[in-house]
Each structure stands twice: as structure tokens, then as C-alpha cells.
Scaffold this active site. Structure first.
Site, PDB file in Angstrom:
ATOM      1  N   TYR A   1      -2.567   5.003  -3.977  1.00  0.00           N
ATOM      2  CA  TYR A   1      -3.832   6.081  -3.760  1.00  0.00           C
ATOM      3  C   TYR A   1      -3.531   7.322  -4.732  1.00  0.00           C
ATOM      4  O   TYR A   1      -2.228   7.764  -4.236  1.00  0.00           O
ATOM      5  CB  TYR A   1      -4.013   6.106  -2.447  1.00  0.00           C
ATOM      6  CG  TYR A   1      -4.934   5.188  -1.769  1.00  0.00           C
ATOM      7  CD1 TYR A   1      -6.132   4.833  -2.331  1.00  0.00           C
ATOM      8  CD2 TYR A   1      -4.406   4.920  -0.511  1.00  0.00           C
ATOM      9  CE1 TYR A   1      -7.006   3.784  -1.607  1.00  0.00           C
ATOM     10  CE2 TYR A   1      -5.140   3.862   0.214  1.00  0.00           C
ATOM     11  CZ  TYR A   1      -6.219   3.272  -0.630  1.00  0.00           C
ATOM     12  OH  TYR A   1      -7.038   2.504   0.205  1.00  0.00           O
TER      13      TYR A   1
ATOM     14  N   LYS B   1      -7.886  -2.063  -8.857  1.00  0.00           N
ATOM     15  CA  LYS B   1      -8.423  -2.830  -7.813  1.00  0.00           C
ATOM     16  C   LYS B   1      -9.722  -2.003  -7.316  1.00  0.00           C
ATOM     17  O   LYS B   1      -9.886  -0.762  -6.898  1.00  0.00           O
ATOM     18  CB  LYS B   1      -7.457  -2.762  -6.656  1.00  0.00           C
ATOM     19  CG  LYS B   1      -7.934  -3.302  -5.236  1.00  0.00           C
ATOM     20  CD  LYS B   1      -6.939  -3.371  -4.373  1.00  0.00           C
ATOM     21  CE  LYS B   1      -7.197  -4.004  -3.059  1.00  0.00           C
ATOM     22  NZ  LYS B   1      -8.039  -2.998  -2.009  1.00  0.00           N
TER      23      LYS B   1
ATOM     24  N   HIS C   1     -13.058  -3.328  -1.104  1.00  0.00           N
ATOM     25  CA  HIS C   1     -12.195  -2.779  -0.347  1.00  0.00           C
ATOM     26  C   HIS C   1     -12.545  -3.523   1.115  1.00  0.00           C
ATOM     27  O   HIS C   1     -12.440  -2.814   2.274  1.00  0.00           O
ATOM     28  CB  HIS C   1     -12.530  -1.261  -0.017  1.00  0.00           C
ATOM     29  CG  HIS C   1     -11.202  -0.477   0.149  1.00  0.00           C
ATOM     30  ND1 HIS C   1     -10.260  -0.014  -0.872  1.00  0.00           N
ATOM     31  CD2 HIS C   1     -10.417  -0.155   1.114  1.00  0.00           C
ATOM     32  CE1 HIS C   1      -9.554   0.879  -0.495  1.00  0.00           C
ATOM     33  NE2 HIS C   1      -9.533   0.620   0.729  1.00  0.00           N
TER      34      HIS C   1
ATOM     35  N   THR D   1      -5.888   1.802  -6.789  1.00  0.00           N
ATOM     36  CA  THR D   1      -7.290   1.484  -6.473  1.00  0.00           C
ATOM     37  C   THR D   1      -8.225   2.384  -6.748  1.00  0.00           C
ATOM     38  O   THR D   1      -8.121   3.701  -6.804  1.00  0.00           O
ATOM     39  CB  THR D   1      -7.015   1.468  -4.725  1.00  0.00           C
ATOM     40  OG1 THR D   1      -6.211   0.340  -4.372  1.00  0.00           O
ATOM     41  CG2 THR D   1      -8.357   1.283  -4.084  1.00  0.00           C
TER      42      THR D   1
ATOM     43  N   SER E   1       0.764  -1.313  -0.083  1.00  0.00           N
ATOM     44  CA  SER E   1      -0.051  -0.217   0.022  1.00  0.00           C
ATOM     45  C   SER E   1       0.970   1.212   0.020  1.00  0.00           C
ATOM     46  O   SER E   1       1.994   1.380   0.703  1.00  0.00           O
ATOM     47  CB  SER E   1      -0.887   0.011   1.155  1.00  0.00           C
ATOM     48  OG  SER E   1      -1.414   1.013   1.280  1.00  0.00           O
TER      49      SER E   1
HETATM   50  C1  LIG Z   1      -6.843  -1.728   7.795  1.00  0.00           C
HETATM   51  C2  LIG Z   1      -7.197  -1.903   6.392  1.00  0.00           C
HETATM   52  C3  LIG Z   1      -6.447  -0.896   5.567  1.00  0.00           C
HETATM   53  C4  LIG Z   1      -6.571  -1.152   4.098  1.00  0.00           C
HETATM   54  N1  LIG Z   1      -5.974  -0.213   3.465  1.00  0.00           N
HETATM   55  C5  LIG Z   1      -5.957  -0.313   2.069  1.00  0.00           C
HETATM   56  C6  LIG Z   1      -4.882   0.504   1.115  1.00  0.00           C
HETATM   57  O1  LIG Z   1      -4.109   1.226   1.592  1.00  0.00           O
HETATM   58  N2  LIG Z   1      -5.232   0.327  -0.137  1.00  0.00           N
HETATM   59  C7  LIG Z   1      -6.095  -0.402  -0.762  1.00  0.00           C
HETATM   60  O2  LIG Z   1      -6.238  -0.848  -1.880  1.00  0.00           O
HETATM   61  N3  LIG Z   1      -6.970  -1.208  -0.043  1.00  0.00           N
HETATM   62  C8  LIG Z   1      -6.780  -1.174   1.543  1.00  0.00           C
HETATM   63  N4  LIG Z   1      -7.802  -1.989   2.137  1.00  0.00           N
HETATM   64  C9  LIG Z   1      -8.489  -2.883   1.641  1.00  0.00           C
HETATM   65  C10 LIG Z   1      -7.874  -4.219   1.283  1.00  0.00           C
HETATM   66  O3  LIG Z   1      -6.561  -4.242   0.106  1.00  0.00           O
HETATM   67  C11 LIG Z   1      -8.778  -5.422   1.040  1.00  0.00           C
HETATM   68  O4  LIG Z   1      -9.387  -5.141  -0.296  1.00  0.00           O
HETATM   69  C12 LIG Z   1      -9.520  -6.017   1.940  1.00  0.00           C
HETATM   70  O5  LIG Z   1      -9.133  -5.940   3.170  1.00  0.00           O
HETATM   71  C13 LIG Z   1     -10.033  -7.537   1.547  1.00  0.00           C
HETATM   72  O6  LIG Z   1     -11.087  -7.726   2.521  1.00  0.00           O
HETATM   73  P1  LIG Z   1     -10.669  -8.705   3.665  1.00  0.00           P
HETATM   74  O7  LIG Z   1      -9.948  -7.797   4.736  1.00  0.00           O
HETATM   75  O8  LIG Z   1     -11.966  -9.126   4.255  1.00  0.00           O
HETATM   76  O9  LIG Z   1      -9.611  -9.923   3.406  1.00  0.00           O
HETATM   77  C14 LIG Z   1      -7.470  -1.761   3.462  1.00  0.00           C
HETATM   78  C15 LIG Z   1      -7.980  -2.929   4.587  1.00  0.00           C
HETATM   79  C16 LIG Z   1      -7.891  -2.878   5.754  1.00  0.00           C
HETATM   80  C17 LIG Z   1      -8.655  -4.028   6.478  1.00  0.00           C
END
Ligand SMILES: Cc1cc2nc3c(=O)[nH]c(=O)nc-3n(C[C@H](O)[C@H](O)[C@H](O)COP(=O)(O)O)c2cc1C
Length: 381
Positions: A136, A216, A240, A162, A112
Site C-alpha cells: 500500500y 492487484k 479486494h 494494490t 501484506s
Molecule cells: C481481513 C482482510 C485484510 C485484507 N488486507 C489486504 C491487504 O493488506 N492488502 C491487499 O491487497 N488486500 C487485502 N485484502 C484483500 C485480500 O487480499 C483478497 O483480495 C480478498 O480477501 C479475496 O477475497 P476472499 O477473502 O473472498 O478470498 C484483505 C482481505 C481481508 C479479508
């Protein structure tokens, strides 16, 4: 998590519980929470549960292969650590231990752009491993190109934008606690993300024709088709983790229409609610190349907090990787032994069938579901 005798953690729930006891309430809610009523997050899980296997027997499965592919390259499992921002809130080294773990284990990590220690140190932590840089957008097109070039120079194998985060969503757990995430008060330039559009994708592809691009946050067949028309290499189905648009569909419910729309023109990756080998087999059977794991790998508390957890999904911490190696393969093997090989003609329906909503335990009232702690498929502690 490992099933080695010396491991204190024998089920996923044990290390989720441990993580909850170690993280501050603010960081815990940041990790497990989702947007508004959290319905999309609950639907992620429900959409996986909605598919049931059709096991076949008496085929020689004494030797099976659980390896996966990443844009045509062989990897240990069809699993990737999804990008998680703010990993430094769970481990003082941020994403570095997870990067070392994935490299040692042989699965990809998507880094990320809003996680420490940053693009270059993460490239070093994942030297020799497969890595994707996720962005981002916080600046104009030249800014995007500059970051892309830095990622290419640092050895990232692919780039990801994303696209489901035009605005930062309403996270009611934080609001209810009056918890203001310190890093969000420092954030600037979000309007560039809101302005992102297909023309930017077109210009990016023209500028970086040799770098695979993943989008994404694709959640419809229509956008998947447009992505393919723009020459995108990866359509990444994701909502997400339910953290952006509330009342969306569960990710696995979206996958079949996206796979159909893509029709082989790009690879399809997916995340949202995946935590077990059986979940991953379902996604692969339905046409995904790779499954992203988000929250699950963040449950391994940081070493700086005296963490002993071994994360399941080639997860946070070098020790996590050691425990994870055999564990995840064991979790995939039982399912693979009884199921037709995904990818063969009619692979998805031969392998699994969608259940009617009343049998799959479809979405319920969120609070009722959140209180239902003993439900083994839900890992929110
Ligand atoms: C704490 C947290 C921070 C996240 N930060 C980002 C991020 O910086 N960029 C992004 O594209 N997705 C981010 N996501 C989404 C994850 O990449 C992913 O799509 C999502 O967590 C998948 O679902 P799951 O947690 O049920 O496995 C984040 C998710 C969480 C839980």
C-alpha cells in the site's frame, strides 16, 4: 482442515464456526465484512456458482496432476495466500505461521505491507518458499523504490501494488458497532495511494526491469490492457474480497474479459470468494494461472488463543499446514478427474458453462443471504 481421523474439523464450516467463537466481535467483523451493502462480496460467490461443469467420462484419469505454476515455476497447487493486513489480530505471530505453512507446503504467499511481523521477518519465515511483497503506497516515488529494494534484497520473488484502494471504504459492520480499528487510527500517508497512477507504474517498471510486478485490483478488460502496455507481468483480478467498491461485479465474472484482453501478454491471477477445489478448477479453466485465498486462511485461530484449527488452504499455523497438505489435494482431485484439462483448445467452455442467472442463484438481498447460514458455498459463519 483435514480429513485425517484425528482432526476435529471435517468440513470448512466447522472451523469457521470455531473461529467465530474465538475471535472478538470486532475482529470477526473486520475479517468477514465487506463494504457498505456487501453486494460485491456476495457477487464474488455468485459469480463462481454461476459456472457449472460439463463432466466428461471414460478417459483414463487414474493418474492426475493438481500442481500449478507461479510465473513459470512449478508449485504444489495453483493456489496462493492473498495479502491480508492486520493478521496479528488473528494470531500473535501475525503472518509468520502462514508463511511457514506455505513454504512447507509449496505454494506462494503474498505478504501484506500492513501486517505484522513485517517485510524482513516474513522473508525469514518464508525462507526457501515463494513470496510476493504487496504494497500500500504511503509515501512518494522514492519511498516506493526504497521499499521495493528492501523486498528484492530480502529475497521476494515478485512485487505487487494494490490499486483498488484509493480510499479506505465504508465498512458498515464496524460503523454500526462503533468499532474503531486501533491500527487505522495510526495510519498516515493514504493520500499517496489515492494519487497513484499509470505514470508511477511506468517509472517503477523502468527502475526495476527484472522484478515481476503484479497489479492487484484490476476489474475491467480496459485496465488489463493498459497494464499489459506498461509491461506488467501479472494482472491480478480482484475486488479486494468486496471490501472496497460496493456494487462491483463478482471476480470470476470479470475473468473471461480480462483473459481475452491480456491475450497471453501477462499472467492472470484472481481472488474473491474461492474456498473449494471446484472453485479453483473453474478459475484455472477460465484462464487464471493462480487463485488467491483471503478470508479462508484467517479462520484458523491463533495458537496464542489455544487454537487447534487446521486451516484448509495451506493456512495459518504450522499445524494448519500439516492438515492442509492432503486435504486441498483431495478437494481438487474429484473435479480434475472428470473434467477436460484446462488450457487445451476451448478448455474453459469444454470444462464449464455459464448458467442463466435464475439457475445460478444470482445475487440476492444481502441480509437475506447473510442469514442463510446453511448455504454451503457461503463461509461467513
Ligand atoms: C481481513 C482482510 C485484510 C485484507 N488486507 C489486504 C491487504 O493488506 N492488502 C491487499 O491487497 N488486500 C487485502 N485484502 C484483500 C485480500 O487480499 C483478497 O483480495 C480478498 O480477501 C479475496 O477475497 P476472499 O477473502 O473472498 O478470498 C484483505 C482481505 C481481508 C479479508
Amino acid at each position: 482442515m483435514s480429513n485425517e481421523p484425528e482432526s476435529p474439523f471435517l468440513t470448512l464450516h466447522e472451523f469457521v464456526k470455531e473461529a467465530k467463537s474465538r475471535l472478538s466481535p470486532g475482529n470477526w467483523d473486520y475479517l468477514v465484512g465487506a463494504t457498505e451493502t456487501e453486494t460485491t462480496m456476495l457477487r464474488n460467490r455468485a459469480s463462481i456458482d454461476a459456472w457449472a461443469f460439463r463432466p466428461r467420462v471414460l478417459r483414463d484419469v487414474s493418474s492426475i496432476d493438481v500442481s500449478g505454476r507461479f510465473l513459470g515455476r512449478s508449485i504444489t497447487l495453483p493456489v496462493m495466500l492473498a495479502p491480508v493486513g492486520g493478521l496479528e489480530n488473528f494470531d500473535p505471530e501475525g503472518g509468520a505461521p502462514a508463511g511457514r505453512a506455505t513454504t512447507a507446503y509449496g505454494v506462494p504467499i503474498m505478504v501484506s505491507s500492513v501486517s505484522m511481523p513485517g517485510l524482513q521477518p516474513m522473508a525469514e519465515a518464508t525462507k526457501g518458499g515463494i513470496k510476493v511483497f504487496q504494497l500500500y503506497v504511503r509515501g512518494d516515488f522514492d519511498w516506493i523504490c526504497d521499499i521495493t529494494q528492501q523486498a528484492i534484497d530480502a529475497g521476494y520473488d515478485a512485487f505487487c501494488m494494490t490499486v483498488d484502494t484509493a480510499i479506505y471504504s465504508r465498512r458498515e459492520r464496524d460503523i454500526a458497532k462503533r468499532f474503531v480499528k486501533p491500527w487505522r487510527t495510526r495510519a498516515t500517508g493514504q493520500h499517496f495511494q489515492a494519487a497513484l497512477n499509470w505514470d508511477d507504474v511506468k517509472r517503477w517498471k523502468a527502475r526495476f526491469p527484472n522484478t515481476p510486478l503484479a497489479l492487484k485490483g484490476i476489474a475491467t478488460a480496459e485496465d488489463a490492457a493498459i497494464a499489459c502496455e506498461h509491461g506488467v507481468e501479472v494482472v491480478y483480478v480482484s475486488n479486494h474480497g468486496g471490501r472496497q467498491l460496493d456494487h462491483g461485479r463478482g471476480a470470476l465474472a470479470v475473468l473471461p474479459e480480462v483473459v481475452k484482453a491480456v491475450d497471453g501478454r501477462a499472467k492472470v491471477w484472481i481472488d474473491g470468494g474461492f474456498s473449494r477445489g471446484t472453485d479453483i478448477v473453474k478459475a484455472i479453466a477460465l484462464g487464471a494461472e493462480l487463485v488467491g485465498i483471503g478470508r479462508l486462511y484467517c479462520y484458523a485461530p491463533g495458537r496464542g488463543r489455544g487454537g487447534r484449527c487446521r486451516a484448509d488452504a495451506a493456512a495459518a499455523g504450522d499445524r494448519g499446514a500439516r492438515g492442509a497438505r492432503p486435504a486441498r489435494r483431495h478437494r481438487l482431485r474429484p473435479a480434475r478427474r472428470q473434467l477436460p484439462a484446462p488450457g487445451r483448445a476451448g478448455g474453459a467452455t469444454a470444462c464449464a458453462q455459464r448458467l442463466p442467472a435464475d439457475q445460478s442463484g444470482g445475487p440476492r438481498l444481502p441480509l437475506a443471504r447473510l442469514r442463510h447460514r446453511r448455504r454451503l458455498s457461503t463461509l461467513t459463519g
